[in-house]
Motif scaffolding. Structure first.
Motif, short mmCIF file in Angstrom:
data_model
loop_
_atom_site.label_atom_id
_atom_site.label_comp_id
_atom_site.label_asym_id
_atom_site.label_seq_id
_atom_site.Cartn_x
_atom_site.Cartn_y
_atom_site.Cartn_z
N LEU A 1 8.81 -1.73 6.61
CA LEU A 1 7.39 -1.41 6.63
C LEU A 1 7.09 -0.15 5.82
N GLY A 2 8.03 0.80 5.87
CA GLY A 2 7.86 1.99 5.03
C GLY A 2 7.84 1.63 3.56
N LEU A 3 8.68 0.67 3.16
CA LEU A 3 8.68 0.21 1.77
C LEU A 3 7.36 -0.46 1.40
N LEU A 4 6.83 -1.26 2.31
CA LEU A 4 5.56 -1.92 2.04
C LEU A 4 4.42 -0.91 1.88
N HIS A 5 4.55 0.22 2.54
CA HIS A 5 3.54 1.27 2.42
C HIS A 5 3.74 2.13 1.17
N ALA A 6 4.81 1.87 0.43
CA ALA A 6 5.09 2.66 -0.78
C ALA A 6 5.29 1.73 -1.98
N PRO A 7 4.25 1.01 -2.40
CA PRO A 7 4.41 0.09 -3.53
C PRO A 7 4.79 0.79 -4.83
N SER B 1 8.02 9.02 7.72
CA SER B 1 9.04 9.71 6.92
C SER B 1 9.52 8.84 5.77
N THR B 2 9.79 7.57 6.06
CA THR B 2 10.29 6.69 5.00
C THR B 2 9.23 6.50 3.91
N THR B 3 7.98 6.36 4.31
CA THR B 3 6.91 6.17 3.33
C THR B 3 6.80 7.38 2.41
N VAL B 4 6.84 8.57 2.99
CA VAL B 4 6.74 9.79 2.19
C VAL B 4 7.95 9.93 1.27
N LEU B 5 9.14 9.67 1.80
CA LEU B 5 10.35 9.78 0.97
C LEU B 5 10.31 8.81 -0.20
N PHE B 6 9.97 7.56 0.05
CA PHE B 6 9.94 6.57 -1.02
C PHE B 6 8.87 6.92 -2.07
N PHE C 1 -0.43 1.68 -17.12
CA PHE C 1 -1.48 0.88 -16.47
C PHE C 1 -1.04 0.43 -15.08
N ALA C 2 0.21 -0.05 -14.97
CA ALA C 2 0.71 -0.52 -13.68
C ALA C 2 0.77 0.62 -12.67
N LEU C 3 1.21 1.80 -13.10
CA LEU C 3 1.28 2.95 -12.20
C LEU C 3 -0.10 3.34 -11.70
N ALA C 4 -1.08 3.31 -12.59
CA ALA C 4 -2.44 3.68 -12.19
C ALA C 4 -2.98 2.71 -11.14
N VAL C 5 -2.79 1.42 -11.38
CA VAL C 5 -3.30 0.41 -10.44
C VAL C 5 -2.60 0.53 -9.09
N VAL C 6 -1.28 0.66 -9.12
CA VAL C 6 -0.52 0.71 -7.87
C VAL C 6 -0.79 2.01 -7.12
N ALA C 7 -0.99 3.11 -7.84
CA ALA C 7 -1.30 4.38 -7.17
C ALA C 7 -2.61 4.28 -6.39
N VAL C 8 -3.62 3.67 -7.01
CA VAL C 8 -4.90 3.48 -6.31
C VAL C 8 -4.72 2.55 -5.12
N ALA C 9 -3.92 1.50 -5.31
CA ALA C 9 -3.68 0.56 -4.21
C ALA C 9 -2.96 1.24 -3.05
N GLN C 10 -1.98 2.09 -3.37
CA GLN C 10 -1.25 2.78 -2.30
C GLN C 10 -2.14 3.79 -1.59
N LEU C 11 -3.03 4.43 -2.33
CA LEU C 11 -3.98 5.35 -1.70
C LEU C 11 -4.86 4.60 -0.70
N ALA C 12 -5.38 3.45 -1.12
CA ALA C 12 -6.21 2.65 -0.22
C ALA C 12 -5.40 2.17 0.98
N LEU C 13 -4.16 1.79 0.72
CA LEU C 13 -3.29 1.32 1.80
C LEU C 13 -3.04 2.42 2.83
N GLY C 14 -2.90 3.66 2.33
CA GLY C 14 -2.65 4.77 3.23
C GLY C 14 -3.78 5.05 4.19
N TRP C 15 -5.00 4.63 3.81
CA TRP C 15 -6.15 4.81 4.70
C TRP C 15 -6.45 3.57 5.53
N LEU C 16 -6.31 2.41 4.91
CA LEU C 16 -6.67 1.17 5.61
C LEU C 16 -5.56 0.66 6.52
#
Length: 269
Positions: A166-172, A213-218, A236-251
């Motif tokens: 689950l920590g991995l899924l939270h760190a795309p 902890s795992t999410t932050v480390l990854f 481009f991929a990093l930008a898209v995934v960074a925004v997605a991970q930010l949204a994931l961190g809140w939702l």
């Protein structure tokens, strides 16, 4: 000069986006506010893995020294460093054998570069605990849940695997960089993926290592692994995934003991 070249080669707007999953999510704020040693440990572990990747990718002895010293410092903050040190040490043996096939005598020296600092610190701390408390591993023995294996050994291993998964899924971002590194440099990918095994062992044995902890480390590992000159497609991929991970961190924030209460207390303020 080296740091400046990194900043020039990575677009400034991408740097800002990549920092948001670390600086702009409640899980990291919780970890920083509740466990400063925890965030220090995770940062040092990320630095250790970066040094190990440099050691594997560039055959950099300096990278090996950085990994060893970072592991030693990380242990000063938390014993969760031990499974990560074991994983990196075992991988170092494999890489050293590949690197020095014609010089077998160089293998122990190479392994020592990475392993010796943390082994020395662990041995010194163990001796001091034995000398002043009468128990060599008092810190671990007194930790609640250490080697408790609730539900049995295998059930605990399964639960630990789920927690880390689950920590991995939270760190795309981590998963994206793993794919990118696997395409470009398969050998350093070994070191990059080793923290997954270390995290499973840490959670399984009952050390204070949670899904947060795992999410932050990854995420830290992903940021460190971004190449100095990323190609346009990766940018481009990093930008898209960074925004997605930010949204994931809140939702869909990661969970850990105390995090829900902490978040609830903030909403009531």
């Amino acid at each position: 000069m080296r740091a400046c070249s990194v900043r020039r080669d990575v677009p400034w707007w991408l740097v800002g986006l990549l920092l948001l999953p670390i600086l702009g999510v409640p899980a990291v704020a919780y970890l920083v506010s509740e466990s400063l040693p925890g965030i220090a440990t995770l940062s040092l572990l990320a630095i250790a893995v970066q040094g190990f990747v440099r050691f594997a990718r560039e055959r950099s002895t300096e990278g090996g020294f950085s990994a060893g010293l970072a592991l030693a410092l990380a242990f000063c903050f938390s014993p969760i460093t031990v499974p990560f040190a074991l994983a990196l040490g075992a991988s170092t043996v494999f890489l050293a054998r590949e690197r020095f096939r014609d010089e077998p005598s160089a293998v122990p020296a190479t392994v020592g570069v990475v392993v010796f600092p943390v082994v020395f610190v662990i041995a010194a701390w163990t001796f001091l605990q034995w000398r002043f408390s009468g128990a060599a591993f008092a810190t671990l023995v007194d930790s609640p849940g250490f080697l408790a294996f609730p539900g049995g050994v295998w059930a605990s291993l399964g639960a630990a695997t789920v927690t880390v998964g689950l920590g991995l899924l939270h760190a795309p971002l981590y998963l994206l960089m793993a794919v990118s590194m696997g395409i470009r440099e398969p050998l350093p990918l070994i070191g990059y993926l080793l923290p997954i095994a270390g995290s499973v062992v840490a959670v399984w044995t009952g050390l204070l290592f949670t899904q947060v902890s795992t999410t932050v480390l990854f995420t830290l590992l992903a940021l460190i692994a971004v190449p100095r000159r990323p190609r346009r497609g990766l940018v481009f991929a990093l930008a898209v995934v960074a925004v997605a991970q930010l949204a994931l961190g809140w939702l869909w924030p990661p969970t850990s003991p105390g995090f829900a209460e902490w978040a609830g207390a903030l909403t009531r303020v």
